[in-house]
Design a protein around this motif. Structure first.
Motif, PDB file in Angstrom:
ATOM      1  N   THR A  15     -43.180 -56.618 -53.538  1.00  0.00           N
ATOM      2  CA  THR A  15     -44.031 -57.335 -52.583  1.00  0.00           C
ATOM      3  C   THR A  15     -43.271 -57.647 -51.299  1.00  0.00           C
ATOM      4  N   LEU A  16     -42.057 -58.153 -51.444  1.00  0.00           N
ATOM      5  CA  LEU A  16     -41.246 -58.476 -50.269  1.00  0.00           C
ATOM      6  C   LEU A  16     -40.858 -57.228 -49.485  1.00  0.00           C
ATOM      7  N   ASP A  17     -40.603 -56.129 -50.193  1.00  0.00           N
ATOM      8  CA  ASP A  17     -40.285 -54.872 -49.523  1.00  0.00           C
ATOM      9  C   ASP A  17     -41.470 -54.396 -48.681  1.00  0.00           C
ATOM     10  N   ALA A  18     -42.673 -54.483 -49.225  1.00  0.00           N
ATOM     11  CA  ALA A  18     -43.867 -54.083 -48.485  1.00  0.00           C
ATOM     12  C   ALA A  18     -44.062 -54.973 -47.254  1.00  0.00           C
ATOM     13  N   LYS A  19     -43.859 -56.280 -47.415  1.00  0.00           N
ATOM     14  CA  LYS A  19     -43.967 -57.200 -46.277  1.00  0.00           C
ATOM     15  C   LYS A  19     -42.908 -56.891 -45.226  1.00  0.00           C
ATOM     16  N   ASN A  20     -41.704 -56.582 -45.677  1.00  0.00           N
ATOM     17  CA  ASN A  20     -40.614 -56.258 -44.755  1.00  0.00           C
ATOM     18  C   ASN A  20     -40.937 -55.010 -43.945  1.00  0.00           C
ATOM     19  N   ARG A  21     -41.466 -53.988 -44.617  1.00  0.00           N
ATOM     20  CA  ARG A  21     -41.841 -52.757 -43.909  1.00  0.00           C
ATOM     21  C   ARG A  21     -42.950 -53.026 -42.898  1.00  0.00           C
ATOM     22  N   ALA A  22     -43.932 -53.849 -43.282  1.00  0.00           N
ATOM     23  CA  ALA A  22     -45.019 -54.180 -42.363  1.00  0.00           C
ATOM     24  C   ALA A  22     -44.493 -54.952 -41.159  1.00  0.00           C
ATOM     25  N   LEU A  23     -43.607 -55.898 -41.387  1.00  0.00           N
ATOM     26  CA  LEU A  23     -43.028 -56.672 -40.286  1.00  0.00           C
ATOM     27  C   LEU A  23     -42.158 -55.795 -39.392  1.00  0.00           C
ATOM     28  N   SER A  24     -41.430 -54.870 -39.988  1.00  0.00           N
ATOM     29  CA  SER A  24     -40.602 -53.952 -39.193  1.00  0.00           C
ATOM     30  C   SER A  24     -41.471 -53.077 -38.302  1.00  0.00           C
ATOM     31  N   SER A  25     -42.578 -52.614 -38.828  1.00  0.00           N
ATOM     32  CA  SER A  25     -43.507 -51.804 -38.038  1.00  0.00           C
ATOM     33  C   SER A  25     -44.096 -52.621 -36.888  1.00  0.00           C
ATOM     34  N   GLU A  26     -44.468 -53.854 -37.198  1.00  0.00           N
ATOM     35  CA  GLU A  26     -45.023 -54.739 -36.165  1.00  0.00           C
ATOM     36  C   GLU A  26     -43.985 -55.031 -35.087  1.00  0.00           C
ATOM     37  N   GLU A  52     -41.469 -53.120 -34.229  1.00  0.00           N
ATOM     38  CA  GLU A  52     -41.306 -51.894 -33.458  1.00  0.00           C
ATOM     39  C   GLU A  52     -42.451 -51.747 -32.452  1.00  0.00           C
ATOM     40  N   ARG A  53     -43.667 -52.021 -32.886  1.00  0.00           N
ATOM     41  CA  ARG A  53     -44.832 -51.942 -31.995  1.00  0.00           C
ATOM     42  C   ARG A  53     -44.698 -52.927 -30.839  1.00  0.00           C
ATOM     43  N   ASN A  84     -41.897 -54.219 -29.667  1.00  0.00           N
ATOM     44  CA  ASN A  84     -40.799 -53.777 -28.802  1.00  0.00           C
ATOM     45  C   ASN A  84     -41.249 -52.659 -27.861  1.00  0.00           C
ATOM     46  N   GLN A  85     -42.087 -51.771 -28.363  1.00  0.00           N
ATOM     47  CA  GLN A  85     -42.615 -50.701 -27.517  1.00  0.00           C
ATOM     48  C   GLN A  85     -43.509 -51.279 -26.412  1.00  0.00           C
ATOM     49  N   MET A  86     -44.321 -52.266 -26.764  1.00  0.00           N
ATOM     50  CA  MET A  86     -45.170 -52.902 -25.757  1.00  0.00           C
ATOM     51  C   MET A  86     -44.322 -53.590 -24.698  1.00  0.00           C
ATOM     52  N   LEU A  87     -43.272 -54.288 -25.130  1.00  0.00           N
ATOM     53  CA  LEU A  87     -42.384 -54.978 -24.179  1.00  0.00           C
ATOM     54  C   LEU A  87     -41.678 -53.991 -23.267  1.00  0.00           C
ATOM     55  N   SER A  88     -41.270 -52.862 -23.811  1.00  0.00           N
ATOM     56  CA  SER A  88     -40.554 -51.887 -22.971  1.00  0.00           C
ATOM     57  C   SER A  88     -41.474 -51.318 -21.901  1.00  0.00           C
ATOM     58  N   LYS A  89     -42.776 -51.274 -22.137  1.00  0.00           N
ATOM     59  CA  LYS A  89     -43.723 -50.794 -21.136  1.00  0.00           C
ATOM     60  C   LYS A  89     -43.990 -51.843 -20.067  1.00  0.00           C
ATOM     61  N   ILE A  90     -43.827 -53.113 -20.420  1.00  0.00           N
ATOM     62  CA  ILE A  90     -44.086 -54.207 -19.483  1.00  0.00           C
ATOM     63  C   ILE A  90     -42.918 -54.404 -18.523  1.00  0.00           C
ATOM     64  N   LYS A  91     -41.704 -54.194 -18.984  1.00  0.00           N
ATOM     65  CA  LYS A  91     -40.514 -54.438 -18.162  1.00  0.00           C
ATOM     66  C   LYS A  91     -40.545 -53.577 -16.907  1.00  0.00           C
ATOM     67  N   ILE A  92     -40.152 -54.203 -15.812  1.00  0.00           N
ATOM     68  CA  ILE A  92     -40.147 -53.503 -14.525  1.00  0.00           C
ATOM     69  C   ILE A  92     -38.740 -53.177 -14.102  1.00  0.00           C
TER      70      ILE A  92
END
Length: 87
Positions: free
Chosen positions: A63-74, A76-77, A79-87
């Motif tokens: 259960t914790l492994d599944a939550k960890n993977r979901a949080l890692s994906s979130e 990453e998502r 971080n990708q959004m932030l990298s697009k916002i940075k000027i």
């Protein structure tokens, strides 16, 4: 490694550990769990109680492994959004 003695369900075990205090803490947690289970399943012996604890622990790990993977994906998502916002 150091020698450490722990007691689980009235049985003493001598173990070797790099972190004796952590080993004692883990053993105490297992002891608490087995005491609680033995009150619900008074007909089960030590081995079967330990097996139940192992199954519960593995379920929690999965259960914790599944939550960890979901949080890692979130993360990453986000971080990708932030990298697009940075000027």
């Amino acid at each position: 490694m150091q020698s450490v003695e722990v007691e689980i369900f009235g049985r003493r075990f001598r173990l070797r550990s790099d972190d004796p205090e952590r080993t004692k803490q883990i053993a105490n947690e297992i002891n608490d769990q087995i005491d609680a289970l033995s009150k619900h399943y008074d007909n089960l012996d030590f081995t079967k109680l330990l097996l139940l604890i192992c199954l519960q622990q593995q379920d929690e790990v999965l259960t914790l492994d599944a939550k960890n993977r979901a949080l890692s994906s979130e993360l990453e998502r986000l971080n990708q959004m932030l990298s697009k916002i940075k000027i």
